[in-house]
Design a protein around this motif. Structure first.
Motif, PDB file in Angstrom:
ATOM      1  N   MET A   1       0.838  -1.207   0.000  1.00 46.99           N
ATOM      2  CA  MET A   1       0.000   0.000   0.000  1.00 46.99           C
ATOM      3  C   MET A   1       0.871   1.254   0.000  1.00 46.99           C
ATOM      4  SD  MET A   1      -2.970  -1.080  -0.396  1.00 46.99           S
ATOM      5  CE  MET A   1      -3.828   0.456  -0.245  1.00 46.99           C
ATOM      6  N   PHE A   2       1.962   1.262   0.741  1.00 44.29           N
ATOM      7  CA  PHE A   2       2.858   2.406   0.775  1.00 44.29           C
ATOM      8  C   PHE A   2       3.441   2.675  -0.604  1.00 44.29           C
ATOM      9  CE2 PHE A   2       7.092   4.251   1.187  1.00 44.29           C
ATOM     10  CZ  PHE A   2       6.792   5.410   1.898  1.00 44.29           C
TER      11      PHE A   2
ATOM     12  N   VAL B   1      -9.043   3.820  -2.122  1.00 45.56           N
ATOM     13  CA  VAL B   1      -7.825   3.982  -1.329  1.00 45.56           C
ATOM     14  C   VAL B   1      -7.444   5.456  -1.209  1.00 45.56           C
ATOM     15  CG1 VAL B   1      -5.371   3.408  -1.170  1.00 45.56           C
ATOM     16  CG2 VAL B   1      -7.000   1.680  -1.918  1.00 45.56           C
ATOM     17  N   ILE B   2      -7.261   6.136  -2.345  1.00 47.13           N
ATOM     18  CA  ILE B   2      -6.824   7.524  -2.316  1.00 47.13           C
ATOM     19  C   ILE B   2      -7.157   8.219  -3.634  1.00 47.13           C
ATOM     20  CG2 ILE B   2      -4.478   7.127  -3.172  1.00 47.13           C
ATOM     21  CD1 ILE B   2      -3.536   9.126  -0.978  1.00 47.13           C
ATOM     22  N   ARG B   3      -7.409   9.510  -3.547  1.00 45.37           N
ATOM     23  CA  ARG B   3      -7.621  10.360  -4.723  1.00 45.37           C
ATOM     24  C   ARG B   3      -6.646  11.521  -4.598  1.00 45.37           C
ATOM     25  NH1 ARG B   3     -10.924  15.045  -5.618  1.00 45.37           N
ATOM     26  NH2 ARG B   3     -11.155  15.375  -7.844  1.00 45.37           N
ATOM     27  N   ILE B   4      -5.847  11.744  -5.645  1.00 45.89           N
ATOM     28  CA  ILE B   4      -4.816  12.779  -5.617  1.00 45.89           C
ATOM     29  C   ILE B   4      -4.981  13.661  -6.848  1.00 45.89           C
ATOM     30  CG2 ILE B   4      -2.328  13.218  -5.503  1.00 45.89           C
ATOM     31  CD1 ILE B   4      -2.064  10.232  -4.646  1.00 45.89           C
ATOM     32  N   TRP B   5      -4.872  14.982  -6.653  1.00 48.35           N
ATOM     33  CA  TRP B   5      -4.891  15.909  -7.773  1.00 48.35           C
ATOM     34  C   TRP B   5      -3.891  17.019  -7.517  1.00 48.35           C
ATOM     35  CZ3 TRP B   5      -8.420  15.621  -3.960  1.00 48.35           C
ATOM     36  CH2 TRP B   5      -8.753  16.786  -3.282  1.00 48.35           C
ATOM     37  N   ARG B   6      -3.478  17.617  -8.622  1.00 48.67           N
ATOM     38  CA  ARG B   6      -2.470  18.667  -8.565  1.00 48.67           C
ATOM     39  C   ARG B   6      -3.135  20.019  -8.706  1.00 48.67           C
ATOM     40  NH1 ARG B   6       2.474  18.605 -12.807  1.00 48.67           N
ATOM     41  NH2 ARG B   6       1.732  20.578 -13.576  1.00 48.67           N
TER      42      ARG B   6
ATOM     43  N   PRO C   1      -7.405  10.625   1.381  1.00 51.63           N
ATOM     44  CA  PRO C   1      -7.218   9.191   1.645  1.00 51.63           C
ATOM     45  C   PRO C   1      -8.498   8.566   2.178  1.00 51.63           C
ATOM     46  CG  PRO C   1      -6.284  10.455   3.432  1.00 51.63           C
ATOM     47  CD  PRO C   1      -6.797  11.457   2.415  1.00 51.63           C
ATOM     48  N   GLN C   2      -8.634   7.288   1.960  1.00 51.70           N
ATOM     49  CA  GLN C   2      -9.748   6.501   2.491  1.00 51.70           C
ATOM     50  C   GLN C   2      -9.154   5.449   3.420  1.00 51.70           C
ATOM     51  OE1 GLN C   2     -12.931   7.155   1.790  1.00 51.70           O
ATOM     52  NE2 GLN C   2     -12.325   8.854   0.479  1.00 51.70           N
ATOM     53  N   PRO C   3      -9.091   5.745   4.735  1.00 48.24           N
ATOM     54  CA  PRO C   3      -8.430   4.807   5.665  1.00 48.24           C
ATOM     55  C   PRO C   3      -9.030   3.399   5.656  1.00 48.24           C
ATOM     56  CG  PRO C   3      -8.868   6.902   6.750  1.00 48.24           C
ATOM     57  CD  PRO C   3      -9.552   6.951   5.412  1.00 48.24           C
ATOM     58  N   VAL C   4     -10.328   3.298   5.501  1.00 46.30           N
ATOM     59  CA  VAL C   4     -10.953   1.965   5.470  1.00 46.30           C
ATOM     60  C   VAL C   4     -10.476   1.190   4.243  1.00 46.30           C
ATOM     61  CG1 VAL C   4     -13.145   0.736   5.290  1.00 46.30           C
ATOM     62  CG2 VAL C   4     -12.959   2.728   6.779  1.00 46.30           C
ATOM     63  N   GLY C   5     -10.404   1.866   3.108  1.00 43.69           N
ATOM     64  CA  GLY C   5      -9.923   1.224   1.884  1.00 43.69           C
ATOM     65  C   GLY C   5      -8.476   0.800   1.987  1.00 43.69           C
ATOM     66  N   ILE C   6      -7.658   1.631   2.636  1.00 49.32           N
ATOM     67  CA  ILE C   6      -6.253   1.279   2.828  1.00 49.32           C
ATOM     68  C   ILE C   6      -6.157   0.039   3.722  1.00 49.32           C
ATOM     69  CG2 ILE C   6      -4.068   2.037   3.848  1.00 49.32           C
ATOM     70  CD1 ILE C   6      -4.878   4.920   2.992  1.00 49.32           C
ATOM     71  N   GLY C   7      -6.933   0.009   4.796  1.00 48.53           N
ATOM     72  CA  GLY C   7      -6.940  -1.153   5.692  1.00 48.53           C
ATOM     73  C   GLY C   7      -7.402  -2.417   4.998  1.00 48.53           C
ATOM     74  N   VAL C   8      -8.441  -2.296   4.191  1.00 43.81           N
ATOM     75  CA  VAL C   8      -8.938  -3.458   3.445  1.00 43.81           C
ATOM     76  C   VAL C   8      -7.872  -3.947   2.465  1.00 43.81           C
ATOM     77  CG1 VAL C   8     -10.644  -4.205   1.736  1.00 43.81           C
ATOM     78  CG2 VAL C   8     -11.374  -2.907   3.738  1.00 43.81           C
ATOM     79  N   GLY C   9      -7.197  -3.015   1.809  1.00 44.13           N
ATOM     80  CA  GLY C   9      -6.123  -3.391   0.885  1.00 44.13           C
ATOM     81  C   GLY C   9      -5.013  -4.155   1.586  1.00 44.13           C
ATOM     82  N   VAL C  10      -4.612  -3.685   2.761  1.00 43.70           N
ATOM     83  CA  VAL C  10      -3.583  -4.369   3.541  1.00 43.70           C
ATOM     84  C   VAL C  10      -4.050  -5.775   3.910  1.00 43.70           C
ATOM     85  CG1 VAL C  10      -2.388  -4.387   5.770  1.00 43.70           C
ATOM     86  CG2 VAL C  10      -2.507  -2.274   4.440  1.00 43.70           C
TER      87      VAL C  10
END
Length: 103
Positions: free
Chosen positions: A24-25, A47-52, A65-74
């Motif tokens: 994930m990192f 997991v995450i949405r990034i824009w410039r 960031p979506q902490p729940v999505g990051i946790g599920v991914g892990v």
């Protein structure tokens, strides 16, 4: 003396969690780099949405960031690692037993 099955699963689970965090990192770091180098949005769904954007004539990266999505991914990476290692261990053990019986 062979290691008990429960201990193997526990060790594989811990290794899988560390592997999941690393995956994930790396995915998030790659998304940040991609967002910085391109003009478009970069999204890892759930997991995450990034824009410039530009603030004070400087490039800025904004992210949600979506902490729940990051946790599920892990947890998904960890679960896949445990299943694959467990199945690989059983197959190699069966192959050793067959070789011992044949020899």
């Amino acid at each position: 003396m062979p290691m008990p099955f429960g201990l193997k699963v526990l060790l594989h689970s811990l290794t899988g969690l560390v592997l999941g965090v690393c995956v994930m990192f790396i995915a998030i770091a790659a998304a940040l780099a991609m967002a910085f180098s391109t003009a478009g949005d970069v999204v890892i769904p759930g997991v995450i949405r990034i824009w410039r954007s530009a603030e004070n004539n400087a490039t800025a990266l904004n992210f949600v960031p979506q902490p729940v999505g990051i946790g599920v991914g892990v947890l998904v990476v960890a679960a896949l690692y445990v299943v694959i290692r467990t199945l690989a261990g059983r197959r190699s053990r069966q192959a050793r037993q067959q070789a011992e019986n044949a020899g």
